[in-house]
Design a protein around this motif. Structure first.
Motif, PDB file in Angstrom:
ATOM      1  N   SER A 135      42.615  50.738  28.042  1.00 27.25           N
ATOM      2  CA  SER A 135      42.139  49.357  28.114  1.00 27.25           C
ATOM      3  C   SER A 135      42.414  48.721  29.471  1.00 27.25           C
ATOM      4  CB  SER A 135      42.803  48.520  27.025  1.00 27.25           C
ATOM      5  OG  SER A 135      44.207  48.439  27.231  1.00 27.25           O
ATOM      6  N   GLU A 136      43.144  49.411  30.328  1.00 25.91           N
ATOM      7  CA  GLU A 136      43.459  48.891  31.665  1.00 25.91           C
ATOM      8  C   GLU A 136      42.589  49.511  32.750  1.00 25.91           C
ATOM      9  OE1 GLU A 136      48.116  48.212  31.854  1.00 25.91           O
ATOM     10  OE2 GLU A 136      47.647  50.043  30.731  1.00 25.91           O
ATOM     11  N   VAL A 137      41.542  50.236  32.364  1.00 24.42           N
ATOM     12  CA  VAL A 137      40.686  50.928  33.325  1.00 24.42           C
ATOM     13  C   VAL A 137      39.260  50.410  33.231  1.00 24.42           C
ATOM     14  CG1 VAL A 137      39.717  53.151  34.027  1.00 24.42           C
ATOM     15  CG2 VAL A 137      42.104  53.014  33.276  1.00 24.42           C
ATOM     16  N   ALA A 138      38.740  49.984  34.368  1.00 26.85           N
ATOM     17  CA  ALA A 138      37.335  49.604  34.480  1.00 26.85           C
ATOM     18  C   ALA A 138      36.565  50.729  35.152  1.00 26.85           C
ATOM     19  CB  ALA A 138      37.190  48.315  35.296  1.00 26.85           C
ATOM     20  N   ILE A 139      35.270  50.840  34.843  1.00 29.99           N
ATOM     21  CA  ILE A 139      34.449  51.870  35.486  1.00 29.99           C
ATOM     22  C   ILE A 139      33.369  51.212  36.338  1.00 29.99           C
ATOM     23  CG2 ILE A 139      34.906  53.498  33.609  1.00 29.99           C
ATOM     24  CD1 ILE A 139      31.359  52.228  34.008  1.00 29.99           C
ATOM     25  N   GLY A 140      32.965  51.927  37.372  1.00 30.02           N
ATOM     26  CA  GLY A 140      31.926  51.425  38.254  1.00 30.02           C
ATOM     27  C   GLY A 140      31.276  52.555  39.007  1.00 30.02           C
ATOM     28  N   ALA A 141      30.536  52.210  40.049  1.00 37.51           N
ATOM     29  CA  ALA A 141      29.803  53.219  40.810  1.00 37.51           C
ATOM     30  C   ALA A 141      30.305  53.393  42.230  1.00 37.51           C
ATOM     31  CB  ALA A 141      28.315  52.864  40.840  1.00 37.51           C
ATOM     32  N   THR A 142      31.022  52.384  42.773  1.00 37.47           N
ATOM     33  CA  THR A 142      31.486  52.471  44.154  1.00 37.47           C
ATOM     34  C   THR A 142      32.860  51.832  44.308  1.00 37.47           C
ATOM     35  OG1 THR A 142      30.543  50.341  44.833  1.00 37.47           O
ATOM     36  CG2 THR A 142      29.114  52.273  45.014  1.00 37.47           C
ATOM     37  N   THR A 143      33.558  52.243  45.351  1.00 35.22           N
ATOM     38  CA  THR A 143      34.820  51.608  45.706  1.00 35.22           C
ATOM     39  C   THR A 143      34.597  50.161  46.136  1.00 35.22           C
ATOM     40  OG1 THR A 143      35.794  53.712  46.411  1.00 35.22           O
ATOM     41  CG2 THR A 143      36.771  51.701  47.299  1.00 35.22           C
ATOM     42  N   ALA A 144      33.622  49.956  47.010  1.00 39.08           N
ATOM     43  CA  ALA A 144      33.388  48.623  47.575  1.00 39.08           C
ATOM     44  C   ALA A 144      33.060  47.597  46.501  1.00 39.08           C
ATOM     45  CB  ALA A 144      32.266  48.685  48.607  1.00 39.08           C
ATOM     46  N   GLY A 145      32.398  48.017  45.411  1.00 35.50           N
ATOM     47  CA  GLY A 145      32.085  47.081  44.349  1.00 35.50           C
ATOM     48  C   GLY A 145      33.335  46.501  43.704  1.00 35.50           C
ATOM     49  N   PHE A 146      34.326  47.349  43.465  1.00 35.45           N
ATOM     50  CA  PHE A 146      35.594  46.866  42.912  1.00 35.45           C
ATOM     51  C   PHE A 146      36.350  46.028  43.936  1.00 35.45           C
ATOM     52  CE2 PHE A 146      35.577  50.732  39.964  1.00 35.45           C
ATOM     53  CZ  PHE A 146      35.214  49.985  38.863  1.00 35.45           C
ATOM     54  N   VAL A 147      36.370  46.496  45.192  1.00 38.80           N
ATOM     55  CA  VAL A 147      37.092  45.771  46.236  1.00 38.80           C
ATOM     56  C   VAL A 147      36.514  44.368  46.406  1.00 38.80           C
ATOM     57  CG1 VAL A 147      37.713  45.736  48.682  1.00 38.80           C
ATOM     58  CG2 VAL A 147      37.738  47.900  47.423  1.00 38.80           C
ATOM     59  N   ALA A 148      35.198  44.242  46.291  1.00 32.22           N
ATOM     60  CA  ALA A 148      34.550  42.937  46.455  1.00 32.22           C
ATOM     61  C   ALA A 148      35.046  41.943  45.417  1.00 32.22           C
ATOM     62  CB  ALA A 148      33.037  43.098  46.361  1.00 32.22           C
ATOM     63  N   ALA A 149      35.250  42.411  44.177  1.00 35.26           N
ATOM     64  CA  ALA A 149      35.746  41.520  43.125  1.00 35.26           C
ATOM     65  C   ALA A 149      37.155  41.032  43.441  1.00 35.26           C
ATOM     66  CB  ALA A 149      35.722  42.236  41.776  1.00 35.26           C
ATOM     67  N   ILE A 150      37.987  41.914  43.978  1.00 33.82           N
ATOM     68  CA  ILE A 150      39.350  41.527  44.352  1.00 33.82           C
ATOM     69  C   ILE A 150      39.314  40.577  45.538  1.00 33.82           C
ATOM     70  CG2 ILE A 150      41.581  42.393  45.163  1.00 33.82           C
ATOM     71  CD1 ILE A 150      40.860  45.055  43.748  1.00 33.82           C
ATOM     72  N   ALA A 151      38.513  40.907  46.548  1.00 42.86           N
ATOM     73  CA  ALA A 151      38.424  40.075  47.752  1.00 42.86           C
ATOM     74  C   ALA A 151      37.952  38.666  47.421  1.00 42.86           C
ATOM     75  CB  ALA A 151      37.485  40.727  48.773  1.00 42.86           C
ATOM     76  N   ASN A 152      37.084  38.559  46.435  1.00 43.18           N
ATOM     77  CA  ASN A 152      36.564  37.260  46.040  1.00 43.18           C
ATOM     78  C   ASN A 152      37.614  36.403  45.347  1.00 43.18           C
ATOM     79  OD1 ASN A 152      34.070  35.539  45.602  1.00 43.18           O
ATOM     80  ND2 ASN A 152      34.751  35.788  43.482  1.00 43.18           N
ATOM     81  N   SER A 153      38.693  37.045  44.848  1.00 43.23           N
ATOM     82  CA  SER A 153      39.696  36.322  44.059  1.00 43.23           C
ATOM     83  C   SER A 153      41.004  36.082  44.804  1.00 43.23           C
ATOM     84  CB  SER A 153      39.975  37.102  42.767  1.00 43.23           C
ATOM     85  OG  SER A 153      38.795  37.223  41.996  1.00 43.23           O
ATOM     86  N   VAL A 154      41.093  36.485  46.054  1.00 43.16           N
ATOM     87  CA  VAL A 154      42.299  36.221  46.847  1.00 43.16           C
ATOM     88  C   VAL A 154      42.426  34.717  47.070  1.00 43.16           C
ATOM     89  CG1 VAL A 154      43.362  36.511  49.125  1.00 43.16           C
ATOM     90  CG2 VAL A 154      42.282  38.464  47.980  1.00 43.16           C
ATOM     91  N   PRO A 155      43.585  34.132  46.841  1.00 39.71           N
ATOM     92  CA  PRO A 155      43.751  32.679  47.024  1.00 39.71           C
ATOM     93  C   PRO A 155      43.415  32.229  48.445  1.00 39.71           C
ATOM     94  CG  PRO A 155      45.617  33.603  45.829  1.00 39.71           C
ATOM     95  CD  PRO A 155      44.813  34.768  46.319  1.00 39.71           C
ATOM     96  N   ARG A 156      42.720  31.140  48.562  1.00 36.30           N
ATOM     97  CA  ARG A 156      42.339  30.591  49.873  1.00 36.30           C
ATOM     98  C   ARG A 156      43.593  30.207  50.659  1.00 36.30           C
ATOM     99  NH1 ARG A 156      36.775  29.150  50.099  1.00 36.30           N
ATOM    100  NH2 ARG A 156      35.744  30.501  48.568  1.00 36.30           N
ATOM    101  N   GLY A 157      43.521  30.384  51.969  1.00 37.12           N
ATOM    102  CA  GLY A 157      44.596  29.977  52.859  1.00 37.12           C
ATOM    103  C   GLY A 157      45.778  30.924  52.908  1.00 37.12           C
ATOM    104  N   THR A 158      45.682  32.077  52.247  1.00 33.25           N
ATOM    105  CA  THR A 158      46.785  33.043  52.253  1.00 33.25           C
ATOM    106  C   THR A 158      46.508  34.149  53.267  1.00 33.25           C
ATOM    107  OG1 THR A 158      45.814  34.349  50.464  1.00 33.25           O
ATOM    108  CG2 THR A 158      47.300  32.557  49.842  1.00 33.25           C
TER     109      THR A 158
END
Length: 436
Positions: free
Chosen positions: A159-182
């Motif tokens: 239940s802790e594993v997501a599936i996808g097609a590319t590395t960058a697709g997952f990285v984009a979701a993380i990058a979008n959620s990094v707190p502003r100004g950090t």
């Protein structure tokens, strides 16, 4: 699954039936072509890839030369004994029988070779597609099996594993959620798919990205750092990060860790529970087709990143998530699933099963052992990595190619990567090629 809606239970039962068909190891009723033992064949027995006749291979047109038949023969001609990964532990020698022997392939850091079972799974899936017999239920069963196998390999719950097609697709979701100004720390010479999404946000002024030498990442973590980005093994030269020091420093300062393990899972023992996010595209040392990727997420972080790729396959009740509002995402890591590349997942199941049954620790000793034997022959310092960068040798890639060895050029060196299907003979040939 008794607490799931009835519609969900029905679909899961159908998926289980499809999975049983998919994972069946019963061989088709086809002729087995045997032959004498060959010292070049690591299996030491029958031919592993018998050929059909030219007339079976081609319909109309001229018959190709005999030397072309092996490359062009249908994978359906692969012997029964190597068409599937059987249940139970496998030795290195037993696993090597499931690959084309003596490939001379030393470029797993670019892409891994498929085993015969993986090639058969993808080929048979393509034939079913050709005849209009493909089924989303079968694909879903394959994804479910692959997700569970990957979870076991990296030590987390399914239940802790997501599936996808590319590395960058997952990285984009993380990058979008990094707190502003950090501040985000990124290791030097990091693979672009693992760092460019963060640089794109930094370019918009959302937060700062600092590039830090690999061996200085842990020390660079301090107040204001929200995320540390690093590859477990560097793509450019195989350098191994001190993940324990990095994750400990990040935990002490309340920062996330994102580990790109694309060049590591399959040979490096990894406990994904130590990191906030662990991402792996499975087409390298796991030997799956390109298009099968995973992200292991700490339980508490699953809802901390926005599901920017929300889609039908991320729904709580999968087959009831095809149309319309409201948003009804899964409550676990599946909420970050992206719509799957179907055929890739058919091949991912036997690929991951093979790695699991040989064992990552066993593969680690084999792969790193070969790499360090090569380093010793080249007067290089031993390193706990199967990826080797050799610098300062003119036309090194061409020298290797002249002996039938495949490697790649990265940065200012030729990069070799030793894996499950390689042998000491590959090491000796590479040393001879580069030291002549």
């Amino acid at each position: 699954m008794n607490d799931q809606p009835a519609s969900h239970q029905t679909n899961d039962i159908a998926a289980v039936d499809a999975k049983e068909q998919l994972m069946s190891t019963e061989p088709p009723n086809r002729e087995i072509h045997t032959g004498p033992g060959d010292s070049r064949d690591r299996g030491g027995g029958a031919s592993l890839h018998p050929l059909r006749s030219a007339h079976d291979t081609f319909i109309g047109g001229s018959v190709p030369e005999e030397s072309e038949l092996r490359r062009l023969a249908c994978v359906c001609g692969i012997e029964v004994t190597v068409r599937a990964v059987q249940d139970g532990p496998l030795t290195i020698n037993e696993a090597q029988r499931l690959f084309v022997p003596n490939s001379g392939y030393l470029d797993t850091a670019t892409y891994g070779l498929p085993s015969y079972p993986t090639a058969v799974a993808v080929s048979e899936g393509a034939v079913e597609w050709l005849h209009g017999e493909a089924s989303p239920l079968v694909y879903h069963a394959a994804i479910t099996a692959a997700r569970a196998c990957f979870a076991r390999i990296v030590g987390v719950g399914e239940s802790e594993v997501a599936i996808g097609a590319t590395t960058a697709g997952f990285v984009a979701a993380i990058a979008n959620s990094v707190p502003r100004g950090t501040t985000v720390l990124v290791s030097e010479d990091e693979f672009s798919s693992a760092c460019w999404p963060f640089l794109a946000h930094a370019q918009q002024g959302h937060y700062e990205v600092k590039i830090v030498p690999l061996d200085g990442l842990a020390e660079a973590v301090k107040a204001g750092v929200s995320l540390v980005v690093v590859s477990a093994a560097q793509s450019i030269d195989g350098s191994v990060a001190d993940l324990e020091a990095i994750s400990s420093a990040a935990d002490a300062h309340g920062a996330w860790t994102m580990v790109d393990a694309t060049q590591a899972v399959g040979w490096m023992p990894i406990d994904a529970r130590r990191y906030t996010f662990l991402i792996c595209h499975a087409y390298k040392f796991l030997g799956a087709p390109r298009g099968a990727a995973f992200m292991a997420i700490r339980q508490e972080a699953i809802s901390s990143i926005l599901a920017i790729s929300a889609n039908w396959y991320a729904g709580e009740v999968l087959w009831d998530s095809l149309y319309g509002a409201p948003l009804r995402l899964a409550g676990d890591a599946r909420r970050h699933d992206t719509s799957p590349a179907w055929l890739a997942w058919l091949g991912a199941v036997p690929a991951l099963k093979l790695i699991e049954q040989v064992g990552v620790n066993v593969i680690n000793r084999h792969d790193v052992g070969l790499a360090n034997k090569f380093r010793e022959g080249m007067n290089m310092t031993p390193v706990p990595s199967p990826i080797v960068s050799v610098r300062g040798i003119p036309k090194a890639k061409e020298r290797l190619a002249a002996r039938g060895l495949r490697a790649s050029v990265r940065g200012d060196g030729v990069r070799l990567a030793f894996h499950l299907y390689n042998s000491s003979n590959d090491v000796d040939m590479a040393i001879q090629a580069l030291r002549q």
